[in-house]
Design an enzyme around this catalytic site. Sequence first.
Site, mmCIF file in Angstrom:
data_model
loop_
_atom_site.group_PDB
_atom_site.id
_atom_site.type_symbol
_atom_site.label_atom_id
_atom_site.label_comp_id
_atom_site.label_asym_id
_atom_site.label_seq_id
_atom_site.Cartn_x
_atom_site.Cartn_y
_atom_site.Cartn_z
ATOM 1 N N HIS A 1 39.895 3.220 -12.312
ATOM 2 C CA HIS A 1 40.551 2.404 -11.106
ATOM 3 C C HIS A 1 40.082 1.432 -10.670
ATOM 4 O O HIS A 1 40.434 0.094 -11.130
ATOM 5 C CB HIS A 1 41.166 3.212 -10.978
ATOM 6 C CG HIS A 1 42.559 3.610 -10.221
ATOM 7 N ND1 HIS A 1 43.324 1.980 -10.674
ATOM 8 C CD2 HIS A 1 42.999 4.000 -8.502
ATOM 9 C CE1 HIS A 1 44.169 1.947 -9.391
ATOM 10 N NE2 HIS A 1 44.578 3.155 -9.356
ATOM 11 N N HIS B 1 44.049 -5.669 -19.714
ATOM 12 C CA HIS B 1 45.073 -5.513 -18.756
ATOM 13 C C HIS B 1 46.137 -4.634 -19.366
ATOM 14 O O HIS B 1 46.629 -4.631 -20.672
ATOM 15 C CB HIS B 1 45.267 -6.044 -17.577
ATOM 16 C CG HIS B 1 46.003 -5.336 -16.119
ATOM 17 N ND1 HIS B 1 47.321 -5.090 -16.170
ATOM 18 C CD2 HIS B 1 45.155 -5.560 -14.866
ATOM 19 C CE1 HIS B 1 47.464 -3.984 -15.051
ATOM 20 N NE2 HIS B 1 45.708 -4.745 -14.358
ATOM 21 N N ASP C 1 39.523 -8.187 -11.023
ATOM 22 C CA ASP C 1 38.341 -7.934 -11.382
ATOM 23 C C ASP C 1 37.407 -9.171 -11.467
ATOM 24 O O ASP C 1 36.398 -9.028 -11.665
ATOM 25 C CB ASP C 1 38.186 -6.251 -12.218
ATOM 26 C CG ASP C 1 38.523 -5.702 -10.864
ATOM 27 O OD1 ASP C 1 38.773 -6.281 -10.170
ATOM 28 O OD2 ASP C 1 39.803 -4.397 -11.511
HETATM 29 N N1 CMC Z 1 37.147 -6.373 -23.906
HETATM 30 C C1 CMC Z 1 37.353 -6.512 -25.790
HETATM 31 N N2 CMC Z 1 37.814 -5.666 -25.760
HETATM 32 C C2 CMC Z 1 39.066 -5.946 -25.278
HETATM 33 C C3 CMC Z 1 38.994 -5.665 -23.711
HETATM 34 C C4 CMC Z 1 38.145 -6.175 -23.363
HETATM 35 N N3 CMC Z 1 38.056 -5.995 -22.288
HETATM 36 N N4 CMC Z 1 40.199 -5.205 -23.733
HETATM 37 C C5 CMC Z 1 40.575 -4.651 -24.675
HETATM 38 N N5 CMC Z 1 40.434 -5.374 -25.752
HETATM 39 C C6 CMC Z 1 41.099 -5.170 -26.812
HETATM 40 C C7 CMC Z 1 40.492 -4.042 -27.368
HETATM 41 O O1 CMC Z 1 39.207 -3.211 -28.528
HETATM 42 C C8 CMC Z 1 42.130 -3.037 -28.488
HETATM 43 O O2 CMC Z 1 41.709 -3.965 -29.072
HETATM 44 P P1 CMC Z 1 41.840 -3.354 -31.010
HETATM 45 O O3 CMC Z 1 43.902 -3.494 -31.342
HETATM 46 O O4 CMC Z 1 41.458 -4.254 -32.440
HETATM 47 O O5 CMC Z 1 41.698 -2.418 -31.177
HETATM 48 C C9 CMC Z 1 43.087 -4.313 -27.660
HETATM 49 O O6 CMC Z 1 41.934 -4.868 -26.659
HETATM 50 C C10 CMC Z 1 43.807 -3.944 -26.893
HETATM 51 O O7 CMC Z 1 43.307 -2.889 -26.249
HETATM 52 P P2 CMC Z 1 43.154 -1.080 -25.713
HETATM 53 O O8 CMC Z 1 42.602 -0.908 -25.033
HETATM 54 O O9 CMC Z 1 44.870 -0.990 -26.029
HETATM 55 O O10 CMC Z 1 44.459 -2.062 -23.533
HETATM 56 P P3 CMC Z 1 44.655 -1.137 -23.128
HETATM 57 O O11 CMC Z 1 45.451 -1.411 -22.266
HETATM 58 O O12 CMC Z 1 44.440 0.196 -23.213
HETATM 59 O O13 CMC Z 1 43.243 -0.981 -22.122
HETATM 60 C C11 CMC Z 1 42.316 -1.962 -20.206
HETATM 61 C C12 CMC Z 1 43.299 -1.973 -20.188
HETATM 62 C C13 CMC Z 1 42.070 -2.768 -18.611
HETATM 63 C C14 CMC Z 1 41.227 -0.626 -19.452
HETATM 64 C C15 CMC Z 1 40.601 -3.095 -20.885
HETATM 65 O O14 CMC Z 1 41.760 -4.334 -21.231
HETATM 66 C C16 CMC Z 1 39.254 -3.036 -20.400
HETATM 67 O O15 CMC Z 1 38.839 -1.993 -21.326
HETATM 68 N N6 CMC Z 1 39.330 -3.994 -19.949
HETATM 69 C C17 CMC Z 1 37.624 -4.104 -19.111
HETATM 70 C C18 CMC Z 1 38.032 -3.478 -18.237
HETATM 71 C C19 CMC Z 1 38.871 -3.976 -16.619
HETATM 72 O O16 CMC Z 1 38.075 -5.484 -16.629
HETATM 73 N N7 CMC Z 1 38.870 -3.104 -16.284
HETATM 74 C C20 CMC Z 1 40.087 -4.073 -14.691
HETATM 75 C C21 CMC Z 1 41.340 -3.622 -15.283
HETATM 76 S S1 CMC Z 1 42.136 -4.612 -13.681
HETATM 77 C C22 CMC Z 1 43.136 -3.904 -12.483
HETATM 78 C C23 CMC Z 1 43.346 -3.393 -11.709
HETATM 79 O O17 CMC Z 1 44.668 -3.966 -11.833
HETATM 80 O O18 CMC Z 1 43.124 -2.377 -11.037
#
Ligand code: CMC
Length: 466
Positions: A285, A324, A380
């Site tokens: 988070h 995100h 971030d």
């Molecule tokens: N780098 C590489 N690949 C990614 C990333 C990333 N940062 N984020 C998502 N993907 C890929 C993921 O591997 C998946 O690919 P595939 O469909 O081929 O398997 C696809 O994109 C969809 O990702 P997801 O994991 O289903 O997306 P999610 O909605 O579950 O995750 C997230 C969202 C924020 C956890 C993720 O994008 C991530 O880990 N980002 C990096 C960490 C980060 O920057 N977090 C801060 C979020 S903003 C904070 C706030 O608003 O409070």
Amino acid sequence: MANENETTEQAGGVATAESAESLTITDSRTGESYEVAVADGTIRAMDLRQIKVSDDDFGLMSYDPAFTNTASCRSAITYIDGEAGILQHRGYSIEQLCEHSSYLEVAYLLIFGELPTAPQLERWVYDVTHHTFVHENIKKFVEGFRYDAHPMGMLLASVGALSTFYPDAKQIDDPEQRYMAAIRMIAKMPTLAAFAYRHNMGLPYIYPDNDLTYPENFLSMMFKMTESKYEPDPRLARALDVLFILHADHEQNCSTNAVRGVGSSQVDPYSAVTAGVAALYGPLHGGANEAVLRMLRRIETPENIPDFLARVKDREERLMGFGHRVYKNYDPRARIIKKHVDEVLEATGENPLLDLAVELEKRALDDDFFTSRKLYPNVDFYSGLIYEALRIPTGMFTVIFAIPRTAGWISQWMEMIDDPEQKIARPRQVYTGARDLDYLPVDDREGAEKITGPPARRPKRPRRGA
Ligand code: CMC
């Protein structure tokens, strides 16, 4: 506009299958059909309960771990359109608020629902400014932590302790008590955060300075040394204020859900907000901005970017600060922060990590891997660079997130308390364990003699982000 009674009726959830859109459900187990009202693109989970296979059946429930497709409340505070990259508070765009407003004004907007008039704003700012001191016992209490205690752990404990100093806050239906709790939490959070930092640094605590603005006072409590009056750089104070606005609320995220859930037991608001601080502490988070900095340091130079991105595509790495759960477009907060990074670095001096971040963003946005997955920079990606330029240690990043989010937590808590539809939060479960076993005396249990230590560690389950 719809007539007010109609809106209220739908808000109260009395939309019927005849008066509104509806969903027809046919139960293949019984052949029975049911009409379930649809309002605001949702059905009521309780409407499923009528669907039974027999009279003694409990009725159908919905199963939604992590609430990925469940609206837990009706809210008029924050609107997000993740596809279009839109964020609005009480109807005002985040871009306009960041350009024209201050964090304290946005806090007022979130809590009271309207932008304040000049006298309202003056009183609000006066009240917050004059409640920034904490009881001296809190200082002693913070002194009791180890020198290397995580500042977020210290913040968590001290916000929880505030409830013992203000027992009247238990009167959650008294508007005066609510107002005082809102003022006190917004006012004291920077003081508690700065005390945690000074404790880590082994420096004396700095008391609040009422002549300074909210962000200036925070910088003073963090960085004042021997000077008789701390004079903050206005560019840094403004950048911090904008960061505070950007983090003030983000609808039903993990910590806000925690505040609402704990607050639904009608506990005092200090205790409810403590739950929010605890949820924010988690790396999924509040901690991603710290990870961005670690990633940039590892990449080191622009020449290493192609190799790094190749590793991301091979799933050996994650591009931190990208992607995100809600935004499938450029996070509007990232765009605003990016504009302020230059201003901050102008005041603090160049940071080679910024050039690296800009180049990394450019290369990623030119790459089909990221664009096809709608992965864009989030809030971030650049915020850590500002914190670092302000000489704030990484352990404090989440603490600085908690300061402005307090306004969001309080406004969401108040909305929940006033919502006649809300009750104590109490999800259901699908029970998967054993039943009706006969109790065996300890010596009769098979295999008991073989156990010599604690139970074996369970295999680690991969976790997905928020
Ligand atoms: N780098 C590489 N690949 C990614 C990333 C990333 N940062 N984020 C998502 N993907 C890929 C993921 O591997 C998946 O690919 P595939 O469909 O081929 O398997 C696809 O994109 C969809 O990702 P997801 O994991 O289903 O997306 P999610 O909605 O579950 O995750 C997230 C969202 C924020 C956890 C993720 O994008 C991530 O880990 N980002 C990096 C960490 C980060 O920057 N977090 C801060 C979020 S903003 C904070 C706030 O608003 O409070």
